[in-house]
Design an enzyme around this catalytic site. Structure first.
Site, PDB file in Angstrom:
ATOM      1  N   GLU A 173     -48.403  48.773 -22.284  1.00  0.00           N
ATOM      2  CA  GLU A 173     -49.288  49.863 -22.748  1.00  0.00           C
ATOM      3  C   GLU A 173     -48.587  50.875 -23.659  1.00  0.00           C
ATOM      4  OE1 GLU A 173     -51.414  51.654 -19.441  1.00  0.00           O
ATOM      5  OE2 GLU A 173     -52.612  49.863 -19.165  1.00  0.00           O
ATOM      6  N   GLU A 292     -54.165  43.251 -17.202  1.00  0.00           N
ATOM      7  CA  GLU A 292     -54.532  44.249 -16.190  1.00  0.00           C
ATOM      8  C   GLU A 292     -56.037  44.427 -16.261  1.00  0.00           C
ATOM      9  OE1 GLU A 292     -52.554  48.042 -15.805  1.00  0.00           O
ATOM     10  OE2 GLU A 292     -50.652  47.177 -16.457  1.00  0.00           O
TER      11      GLU A 292
HETATM   12  O1  AHR Z   1     -52.184  49.315 -12.616  1.00  0.00           O
HETATM   13  C1  AHR Z   1     -51.963  50.691 -12.645  1.00  0.00           C
HETATM   14  C2  AHR Z   1     -51.485  51.200 -13.999  1.00  0.00           C
HETATM   15  O2  AHR Z   1     -52.538  51.092 -14.916  1.00  0.00           O
HETATM   16  C3  AHR Z   1     -50.353  50.449 -14.651  1.00  0.00           C
HETATM   17  O3  AHR Z   1     -49.111  50.888 -14.257  1.00  0.00           O
HETATM   18  C4  AHR Z   1     -50.549  50.745 -16.107  1.00  0.00           C
HETATM   19  O4  AHR Z   1     -50.075  49.724 -16.936  1.00  0.00           O
HETATM   20  C5  AHR Z   1     -52.043  50.982 -16.236  1.00  0.00           C
HETATM   21  O5  AHR Z   1     -52.332  52.140 -16.939  1.00  0.00           O
END
Ligand code: AHR
Length: 512
Positions: A173, A292
């Protein structure tokens, strides 16, 4: 009663189900590692400290590939802190989650844990505070057979054989201003390109994922992918997507339609990647790694486990962080997100539900206590078990409902697979209707259905409502039960989905 008419055809397939779609994520965050998968001294822990009650649930969940060690955590992490004798490993401040990292669990422990779990590793490197040198060094440490300083160090630390980790994320990210070492698209694109080159000099067989956008609502979304892929096109195989959904101020209709955004996000990234391909006259395609995704109640809650309150409480080891408790509605949404991923399986080749245990997770565990399944466990586990073979292209004609965010949206959402080897067709349904059951008719062109092998439903349990959850006291309150009245004859399947439900039907078929 609403109505949906679905048509599938044996000859209309999207491609093979990428088994990496059923991935998960273990971050050094909250209690995902410590008191989640790892708790020496727990009555169910083995000699490595791996909780076997959690391990059993991980195996039942059926996750295929697990991303590690972050997440935001990785952008300030030194991988070397997690190797060598545990007593000599440094304690560090983790700025991402404002906690103290003991480093009792590191790369070797994760490799051993993954072997036991039977899961593939997807290793993320730190491109926040570190760069090309650390990137090539971790690859040499992990994958080089021996005879160099770093590969011999791995052997000295207990693993003579290389880990052979194939799948690597080039940071996390980095488009997000919250990220340690946040970068512009040009800064990140160049760094990722050089890191990828150096990693591949050490091991040419790696598969590499460049960071895409942290959500489709990022102001840089689209432009970020274009710039990053222009720099990295030849060096990487995938671009990542992240998305979290939640119910905003009681707007359950829009929440239930979240997968419309997933579809939009995926299709926009494919279009952008293919535009860079055309402009650069590249031959290969860049595929997508949705590494994610989940439901996450980020806004509107002010509980002790929200990141700002965790930070206020001072530096602690593995405090509770974002331990969301998932209800029936969340499970239905998760089912639709999985459907979206599967329907795009020709380009989305990897997906990781975030996270595996305790932190926005399908599995909860208590320190020195039990572990149990959240509601969202069920659609994931069934799809991971049954979605095999070819993804079928569907024509769906469903009654619609209107919602503030996405307008008219199908009440019935569906995906399907056909496993020629076993002669099985599996269909995964969600009924977004809050009040109404849905009458579903499926035309199975090219198939002759011989038997309904399985028909299960997740719905509001008796005496409950759409917000009912599973808890330590009632771990099985929401689960899968038999879906009655499913009829499959010849090329026709008929069923009724209860209001607000997720369901799976598996059929034994022959070619018609
Ligand atoms: O999964 C929780 C968080 O969400 C992770 O650390 C990050 O990559 C995202 O913003």
């Amino acid at each position: 009663m609403s109505r949906a008419r679905i048509t599938l055809d044996r000859d209309f397939t999207i491609g093979e189900v990428p088994r990496r779609l059923f991935g998960s994520f273990v971050e050094h965050m909250g209690r995902c590692v410590y008191t989640g998968i790892y708790e020496p001294g727990h009555p169910e822990a083995d000699e490595n400290g791996f909780r076997q009650d959690v391990m059993k649930l991980v195996k039942e969940l059926g996750a295929t590939v697990i991303r590690y060690p972050g997440g935001n955590f990785v952008s300030g992490y030194n991988w070397e802190d997690g190797i060598g004798p545990v007593s000599e490993r440094p304690r560090r401040l983790d700025g991402a989650w404002h906690t103290v990292e003991t480093n009792a669990f590191g790369l070797h422990e994760f490799v051993d844990w993954s072997k036991q779990a039977g899961t593939e590793i997807m290793e993320a490197i730190n491109l926040g505070t570190r760069g090309v040198d650390a990137a090539r060094e971790i690859v040499e440490y992990a994958n080089h057979p021996g005879g160099t300083y770093l590969s011999d160090l791995r052997a000295k630390n207990g693993h003579k054989d290389p880990f052979n980790i194939k799948l690597w994320c080039l940071g996390n990210e980095l488009d997000g201003p919250w990220q340690i070492g946040h970068k512009t698209a040009d800064e990140y694109g160049r760094l990722a390109q050089e890191a990828a080159k150096a990693m591949r000099f050490v091991d040419p067989s790696l598969e590499l994922v460049a960071c895409g956008s942290s959500s489709s609502s990022m102001p840089t979304f689209g432009a970020w992918e274009q710039t990053v892929l222009t720099h990295t096109y030849d060096e990487v195989d995938y671009v990542s997507l992240h998305a979290y959904y939640q119910e905003h101020e009681g707007d359950v209709g829009s929440f239930l339609a979240s997968a419309v955004d997933t579809d939009y996000f995926i299709e926009s990234v494919i279009a952008t990647a293919d535009a860079v391909r055309a402009k650069g006259k590249h031959k290969k395609h860049i595929n997508l790694s949705f590494d994610e995704w989940n439901v996450w109640y980020q806004r509107g809650l002010d509980t002790e486990d929200q990141p700002h309150n965790v930070a206020k409480a001072g530096w602690r080891e593995h405090p509770r962080v974002i331990e969301d408790k998932y209800n029936v509605t969340d499970a239905v949404v998760v089912g639709t997100l999985l459907n979206s991923l599967l329907r795009h399986g020709d380009r989305v080749k990897i997906a990781n539900q975030a996270q595996l245990v305790n932190v926005i997770a399908p599995i909860l565990s208590e320190e020195n206590g039990p572990a149990w399944k959240q509601t969202i466990f069920h659609p994931f586990a069934r799809m991971a078990e049954l979605a095999k073979g070819q993804i079928l292209r569907l024509s769906v004609d469903s009654d619609k409902y209107s919602n503030a965010r996405f307008g008219d949206t199908d009440l019935v959402d569906v995906s399907a697979t056909w496993n020629e080897e076993t002669g099985r067709v599996a269909l995964f349904f969600a009924n977004r209707g809050l009040e109404e059951a849905a009458d579903v008719e499926v035309s199975l062109r090219g198939f002759d259905a011989r038997q309904v092998l399985r028909a299960e439903v997740l719905e509001i349990p008796e005496g409950g409502d759409r917000l009912t959850i599973n808890s330590q006291d009632q771990p099985g309150r929401v689960g899968l039960t038999a879906l009655e009245g499913v009829k499959a004859t010849g090329s026709e399947l008929r069923l009724t989905l209860p209001a607000l439900s997720w369901a799976v039907v598996e059929l034994d078929v022959v070619k018609a």
